[in-house]
Design an enzyme around this catalytic site. Structure first.
Site, mmCIF file in Angstrom:
data_model
loop_
_atom_site.group_PDB
_atom_site.id
_atom_site.type_symbol
_atom_site.label_atom_id
_atom_site.label_comp_id
_atom_site.label_asym_id
_atom_site.label_seq_id
_atom_site.Cartn_x
_atom_site.Cartn_y
_atom_site.Cartn_z
ATOM 1 N N HIS A 28 0.833 -1.211 0.000
ATOM 2 C CA HIS A 28 0.000 0.000 0.000
ATOM 3 C C HIS A 28 0.865 1.257 0.000
ATOM 4 O O HIS A 28 2.020 1.223 0.403
ATOM 5 C CB HIS A 28 -0.956 0.041 1.205
ATOM 6 C CG HIS A 28 -0.346 -0.351 2.506
ATOM 7 N ND1 HIS A 28 -0.518 -1.593 3.091
ATOM 8 C CD2 HIS A 28 0.466 0.338 3.338
ATOM 9 C CE1 HIS A 28 0.149 -1.643 4.229
ATOM 10 N NE2 HIS A 28 0.747 -0.508 4.413
ATOM 11 N N GLU A 79 -3.555 3.615 1.827
ATOM 12 C CA GLU A 79 -3.807 3.726 3.267
ATOM 13 C C GLU A 79 -3.854 5.216 3.586
ATOM 14 O O GLU A 79 -2.836 5.897 3.534
ATOM 15 C CB GLU A 79 -2.724 3.038 4.085
ATOM 16 C CG GLU A 79 -2.894 3.235 5.586
ATOM 17 C CD GLU A 79 -1.807 2.584 6.422
ATOM 18 O OE1 GLU A 79 -1.183 1.600 5.954
ATOM 19 O OE2 GLU A 79 -1.576 3.069 7.550
ATOM 20 N N HIS A 97 2.320 11.646 -8.941
ATOM 21 C CA HIS A 97 0.915 11.230 -9.008
ATOM 22 C C HIS A 97 0.764 9.754 -8.665
ATOM 23 O O HIS A 97 1.740 8.999 -8.654
ATOM 24 C CB HIS A 97 0.320 11.480 -10.399
ATOM 25 C CG HIS A 97 1.110 10.887 -11.525
ATOM 26 N ND1 HIS A 97 1.845 11.646 -12.425
ATOM 27 C CD2 HIS A 97 1.308 9.589 -11.902
ATOM 28 C CE1 HIS A 97 2.428 10.844 -13.309
ATOM 29 N NE2 HIS A 97 2.130 9.594 -13.015
ATOM 30 N N GLU A 145 -3.356 10.180 -12.172
ATOM 31 C CA GLU A 145 -3.303 10.036 -13.630
ATOM 32 C C GLU A 145 -4.276 8.930 -14.008
ATOM 33 O O GLU A 145 -4.277 7.854 -13.373
ATOM 34 C CB GLU A 145 -1.878 9.637 -14.034
ATOM 35 C CG GLU A 145 -1.692 9.364 -15.500
ATOM 36 C CD GLU A 145 -0.252 8.967 -15.796
ATOM 37 O OE1 GLU A 145 0.667 9.659 -15.374
ATOM 38 O OE2 GLU A 145 -0.082 7.916 -16.423
HETATM 39 C C1 LIG Z 1 3.744 7.307 -18.567
HETATM 40 C C2 LIG Z 1 2.831 8.085 -17.682
HETATM 41 O O1 LIG Z 1 2.532 7.318 -16.553
HETATM 42 C C3 LIG Z 1 3.395 9.368 -17.221
HETATM 43 O O2 LIG Z 1 3.216 9.716 -16.066
HETATM 44 S S1 LIG Z 1 4.216 10.366 -18.325
HETATM 45 C C4 LIG Z 1 3.243 11.861 -18.116
HETATM 46 C C5 LIG Z 1 4.059 13.083 -18.376
HETATM 47 N N1 LIG Z 1 5.118 13.199 -17.422
HETATM 48 C C6 LIG Z 1 5.923 14.255 -17.420
HETATM 49 O O3 LIG Z 1 5.780 15.163 -18.178
HETATM 50 C C7 LIG Z 1 7.040 14.186 -16.374
HETATM 51 C C8 LIG Z 1 7.831 15.468 -16.382
HETATM 52 C C9 LIG Z 1 7.081 16.624 -15.702
HETATM 53 N N2 LIG Z 1 7.870 17.820 -15.818
HETATM 54 C C10 LIG Z 1 6.865 16.271 -14.242
HETATM 55 O O4 LIG Z 1 7.796 16.465 -13.468
HETATM 56 O O5 LIG Z 1 5.765 15.757 -13.900
HETATM 57 C C11 LIG Z 1 3.124 14.260 -18.226
HETATM 58 O O6 LIG Z 1 2.817 14.675 -17.138
HETATM 59 N N3 LIG Z 1 2.704 14.777 -19.389
HETATM 60 C C12 LIG Z 1 1.786 15.909 -19.370
HETATM 61 C C13 LIG Z 1 0.889 15.812 -20.589
HETATM 62 O O7 LIG Z 1 0.044 16.666 -20.693
HETATM 63 O O8 LIG Z 1 1.085 14.874 -21.359
HETATM 64 ZN ZN LIG Z 2 2.581 8.269 -14.658
#
Ligand SMILES: C[C@@H](O)C(=O)SC[C@H](NC(=O)CC[C@H](N)C(=O)O)C(=O)NCC(=O)O
Ligand SMILES: [Zn+2]
Length: 499
Positions: A28, A79, A97, A145
């Site tokens: 968890h 949790e 996230h 996400e």
């Molecule tokens: C693969 C999937 O689980 C992801 O989380 S990638 C999503 C992507 N991540 C980032 O950009 C990481 C770098 C960013 N500067 C951070 O620190 O979070 C993301 O958030 N993309 C945004 C979008 O709109 O696609």
């Molecule tokens: Zn992710």
């Protein structure tokens, strides 16, 4: 191999092997919320999670709620922690996230919006990639996400943490926690790189998603996200691995391995090089401690299936040997045999076992060693021979029958304590830690609790005894000492058994 102090030391590469042999599962993620019912309502109505259990700990002024997409013995869950009177936390810049896999992100976003959820990123392909995702914020501001994915046994599929050195973190989780690098992806257009770390296929299980933003080496941790809990088959061996890896890559052990006072579940915890906390939990203890939704303790009889091996296959026998269980079974067997066969000698069993699994050079008694999986048996047999199960002359026949009934009824953990008392050392500046059953563990500034199952002995070091005799614990100017002293006594006296 014996060191100059006579203590057995195992070469570090052998110690590190344990992390790769150990069986792990993400259990968890623990984090703090400002209103438990508000979050439970949001997660159940918007995400479709189930409330698995709740518990309230008034003496420590906090409550927990466990939610997930399936039972805790097979699913990763959250949790939630509510601290009385605290309605807001700082999530910091390092926490990224959680992620929930969905077969239809668009539909899920529509449903969440209709129920008042806050969508912070509309569904669509990830920037620099093709995976369809969306972001939603929960009532405390944690980002979830929503990731488009086919059917999966593990919908709660990510914890994303930002790190300052991706290679260092990948190496740390591989060596300290036995994780595998499942996938990495560099996205130069958006100046970041991600690495998915876990124990099984990314689409089938939970992963830790490590994110490196070019040139960013430090993040704030805030006080909202707490830790991730992962199971292990042996907290002591795992802690030894982590201790070694932290010396190479950074991070530190924050709680020595051992039972949680009063609960008996064995854990150890540590920080990774970026300061993210991990708790390793003994898997069989975890399964036994699971409660049912009504909050009653549900003691599970966990049948641990061991692949039977041909007796001549010593190596596999050694690798699968569970010495705590073996020690208790041996004690139950010996106490029965002693009753039926007066000339039965328990030592012969130990000699036979040592002659089968030992390692030594002829004519060099000092070279005698036993595999770590057998290390507690000699001292266990030493204590068993002196225990009330064998030295029956000191008890009435009813007393002996009572002790043997408990030995055969109690859990493995409690049965081990009946035969080999556990010694816990309490100090005023570190968490309780297991101590050697030896006079060397006595020190002026520590309280020792000797738990022999049928009796508990509390020993105050000389300095503490003087403070106690002078009533310091009741004096205003020593209220910190008094509070600590009372919490030590409380944790010593809140044991889980009830003879
Ligand atoms: C693969 C999937 O689980 C992801 O989380 S990638 C999503 C992507 N991540 C980032 O950009 C990481 C770098 C960013 N500067 C951070 O620190 O979070 C993301 O958030 N993309 C945004 C979008 O709109 O696609
Ligand atoms: Zn992710």
């Amino acid at each position: 191999m014996a060191s100059s102090t006579g203590e057995e030391t195992v070469p570090s590469e052998n110690v590190l092997e344990w992390a790769q042999k150990d069986k792990h599962r993400f259990l968890h993620a623990v984090y703090r919320v400002g209103d438990l019912d508000r979050t439970i309502k949001f997660y159940t109505e918007c995400f479709g999670m189930k409330l698995l259990r709740k518990r309230d700990i008034p003496e420590e002024k906090y409550s927990n709620a466990f939610l997930g997409f399936g039972p805790e013995d097979s699913h990763f869950v959250v949790e939630l922690t509510y601290n009385y009177g605290v309605d807001k936390y700082d999530i910091g810049s390092g926490f990224g996230h959680f992620a929930i896999a969905s077969e239809d992100v668009n539909k899920l976003v529509k449903d969440i919006r209709a129920k008042g959820g806050k969508i912070t990123r509309e569904p669509g392909p990830v920037k620099g990639g093709t995976t369809v995702l969306a972001f939603v914020q929960d009532p405390d501001g944690y980002t979830f996400e929503l990731i488009q994915r086919g059917p999966t046994p593990e919908p709660l599929c990510q914890i994303m943490l930002r790190v300052g050195d991706l290679e260092r973190s990948i190496k740390f989780y591989e060596k300290a926690c036995g994780m595998k690098l499942l996938r990495s992806k560099d996205v130069p257009d958006y100046k970041y790189t991600i690495a998915m770390m876990g124990y099984a296929e990314e689409n089938e299980s939970t992963v830790i998603e490590l994110t490196y933003n070019y040139g960013v080496t430090e993040y704030t941790k805030g006080n909202a996200y707490a830790q991730v809990a992962i199971s292990t088959e042996d907290v002591y061996k795992s802690a030894a691995v982590v201790d070694l890896v932290t010396k190479e890559l950074g991070g530190k052990i924050t709680r020595q391995p051992g039972p949680i006072p009063g609960i008996n579940t064995k854990i150890t915890s540590f920080l990774d090089p970026d300061g993210w906390k991990v708790v390793l939990v003994d898997h069989s203890d975890f399964l036994k401690e699971l409660e049912n939704p009504e909050g009653q303790m549900m003691l599970r009889v966990t049948t641990i299936t061991r692949r039977w091996v041909d007796g001549s296959n010593t190596e596999e026998l050694v690798e699968g040997f569970d010495q705590e269980t073996a020690a208790v079974v041996l004690a139950r067997y010996v106490s029965l045999k002693m009753e039926m066969e007066k000339e039965f000698d328990a030592t012969r069993s130990l000699i036979r076992l040592c002659s089968r699994f030992d390692d030594y050079r002829k004519q060099d008694p000092a070279s005698f060693t036993l595999h770590p999986n057998f290390s507690i048996l000699p001292q266990f047999m030493f204590n068993l021979r002196r225990s009330q199960f064998i030295q029956v002359s000191k008890n009435s026949p009813d007393g002996t029958a009572y002790f043997q009934m408990l030995l055969n009824r109690e859990s493995i953990t409690n049965s081990v304590v009946m035969i080999q008392p556990s010694l816990l050392s309490y100090s005023f500046n570190s968490p309780p830690a297991p101590a050697l059953l030896d006079v060397a563990s006595i020190s002026a500034d520590r309280i020792l609790s000797l738990d022999a199952y049928f009796s508990v002995v509390i020993f105050h070091g000389m300095t503490i005894a003087q403070w106690r005799n002078m009533g310091y614990q009741n004096q205003r100017e020593h209220q910190i000492l008094g509070r600590r002293w009372r919490s030590v006594l409380r944790s010593v006296c809140t044991r889980s058994w009830a003879p």
